[in-house]
Enzyme design. Structure first.
Site, PDB file in Angstrom:
ATOM      1  CG  ASN A   9      -1.644   1.264   1.456  1.00 44.69           C
ATOM      2  OD1 ASN A   9      -1.833   2.036   0.516  1.00 44.69           O
ATOM      3  ND2 ASN A   9      -2.076   1.510   2.682  1.00 44.69           N
ATOM      4  CE  LYS A  11       0.505   3.409   4.929  1.00 45.76           C
ATOM      5  NZ  LYS A  11       0.326   3.512   6.348  1.00 45.76           N
ATOM      6  CG  HIS A  94      -5.582   1.622   5.215  1.00 39.85           C
ATOM      7  ND1 HIS A  94      -5.148   2.574   6.101  1.00 39.85           N
ATOM      8  CD2 HIS A  94      -4.533   0.781   5.005  1.00 39.85           C
ATOM      9  CE1 HIS A  94      -3.879   2.313   6.419  1.00 39.85           C
ATOM     10  NE2 HIS A  94      -3.484   1.233   5.771  1.00 39.85           N
ATOM     11  CD  GLU A  96      -2.750   5.372   6.879  1.00 41.38           C
ATOM     12  OE1 GLU A  96      -2.715   5.453   5.637  1.00 41.38           O
ATOM     13  OE2 GLU A  96      -1.815   4.897   7.555  1.00 41.38           O
ATOM     14  CD  GLU A 166      -3.162  -2.838   7.474  1.00 37.32           C
ATOM     15  OE1 GLU A 166      -2.055  -3.029   6.980  1.00 37.32           O
ATOM     16  OE2 GLU A 166      -3.840  -1.821   7.248  1.00 37.32           O
ATOM     17  N   GLY A 172       2.584   2.095  10.743  1.00 36.69           N
ATOM     18  CA  GLY A 172       3.488   3.229  10.545  1.00 36.69           C
ATOM     19  C   GLY A 172       4.154   3.708  11.823  1.00 36.69           C
ATOM     20  CB  SER A 213       5.499  -1.798  11.976  1.00 35.87           C
ATOM     21  OG  SER A 213       5.051  -0.468  12.199  1.00 35.87           O
TER      22      SER A 213
HETATM   23  C1  PEP Z   1      -0.493  -0.048   5.897  1.00 36.45           C
HETATM   24  O1  PEP Z   1      -0.425   1.008   5.303  1.00 36.45           O
HETATM   25  O2  PEP Z   1      -1.465  -0.782   5.712  1.00 36.45           O
HETATM   26  C2  PEP Z   1       0.576  -0.409   6.836  1.00 36.45           C
HETATM   27  C3  PEP Z   1       0.485  -1.524   7.485  1.00 36.45           C
HETATM   28  O3  PEP Z   1       1.633   0.474   6.957  1.00 36.45           O
HETATM   29  P1  PEP Z   1       3.071   0.155   7.623  1.00 36.45           P
HETATM   30  O4  PEP Z   1       3.556  -1.135   7.028  1.00 36.45           O
HETATM   31  O5  PEP Z   1       3.926   1.312   7.244  1.00 36.45           O
HETATM   32  O6  PEP Z   1       2.868   0.031   9.096  1.00 36.45           O
END
Ligand code: PEP
Length: 256
Positions: A9, A11, A94, A96, A166, A172, A213
């Site tokens: 992803n 973003k 997601h 976000e 997640e 992040g 992460s």
């Molecule tokens: C994500 O954007 O779904 C995500 C898990 O980001 P990151 O791997 O940077 O934590």
């Protein structure tokens, strides 16, 4: 057996020329790992160009979101019919989008159904906040998100659905859930909800990713868990080497 799926992803990163240059390089690096499904999710601006670069490769393209209507007065939104020839997947729900774009469980469900109706496979993201986690509400909250997202989706569509667990506190932040926590929620909570809704045979076909992460140094821990079928990756998907390492590790652990 479930084919592992690693999705990057991006973003709000990479301009159109950067996206094209990136996937030209990435496609070569990922080519050997055909036992793993490899997916990139650029911004809408780059979808058509990335899709064209990857057209003759095994790397799939995903959008980062999608609306549920085919057209209308929805300024800034993108309809499934507009991307159905460009993508195989759409990330939906997601955290976000849930946090900044008011994406409710109801909208996630409408988007997932609309995506499926247009031949787009939804990657449905779920996950609890730090407060919910600390209050011991993870199982009830995440289980509720999964039930709401899948409301009205028939069993025959479920092999096309991917779920990404997640935990919000791990996205992040550099704080990742342990492999054991990921397994407990993915295997214990999410797959149990799927069994309850669709029965064991269908539930065992649905791929469930971990996200939060994920990096080359913790990927093996996740992929070694029996119910973790891959990863949804943000930061580490923006570099060819790191993303390739994740795919390579997935192939080594679960790609046979
Ligand atoms: C994500 O954007 O779904 C995500 C898990 O980001 P990151 O791997 O940077 O934590």
């Amino acid at each position: 057996m479930r084919t592992p799926i690693i999705a990057g992803n991006w973003k709000m990163n990479k301009t159109l020329p950067e996206s094209v240059a990136f996937v030209e390089e990435l496609a070569k690096a990922l080519a050997p790992y055909s036992t793993v499904e490899r997916v990139v999710a650029p911004t809408f601006v780059s979808l058509a160009a990335v899709s064209s670069v990857l057209a003759n490769t095994e790397i799939a393209v995903s959008s980062q979101n999608v609306h549920w209507e085919d057209s209308g007065a929805y300024t800034s939104e993108v309809a499934p019919v507009m991307i159905q020839d460009l993508v195989e997947y759409a990330i939906i729900g997601h955290s976000e989008c849930r946090a900044y774009l008011n994406e409710t469980d109801e909208k996630v469900n409408k988007k997932a159904k609309a995506a499926l109706a247009h031949g787009i496979k939804p990657i449905i993201a779920v996950g609890e906040s730090l407060e919910q986690n600390e209050a011991g509400e993870t199982t009830s909250f995440v289980g509720g998100q999964v039930r709401a997202a899948l409301d009205g989706i028939p069993a025959e569509d479920m092999p096309k659905v991917v779920i990404a667990y997640e935990p919000i506190w791990a996205i992040g932040t550099g704080k990742s859930a342990s492999g054991e926590i990921a397994q407990n929620i993915i295997g214990g909570t999410i797959r149990s909800v799927l069994i309850d809704l669709y029965g064991d045979a269908v539930a065992q076909q649905v791929r469930i990713q971990y996200g939060g992460s994920v990096k080359p140094n913790n990927m093996e821990e996740y992929m070694s868990q029996p119910d973790v079928d891959g990863a949804l990756v943000g930061g580490a998907s923006l570099k060819v080497d790191a993303f390739t390492d994740l795919v390579r590790i997935a192939a080594e652990v679960k790609g046979s």
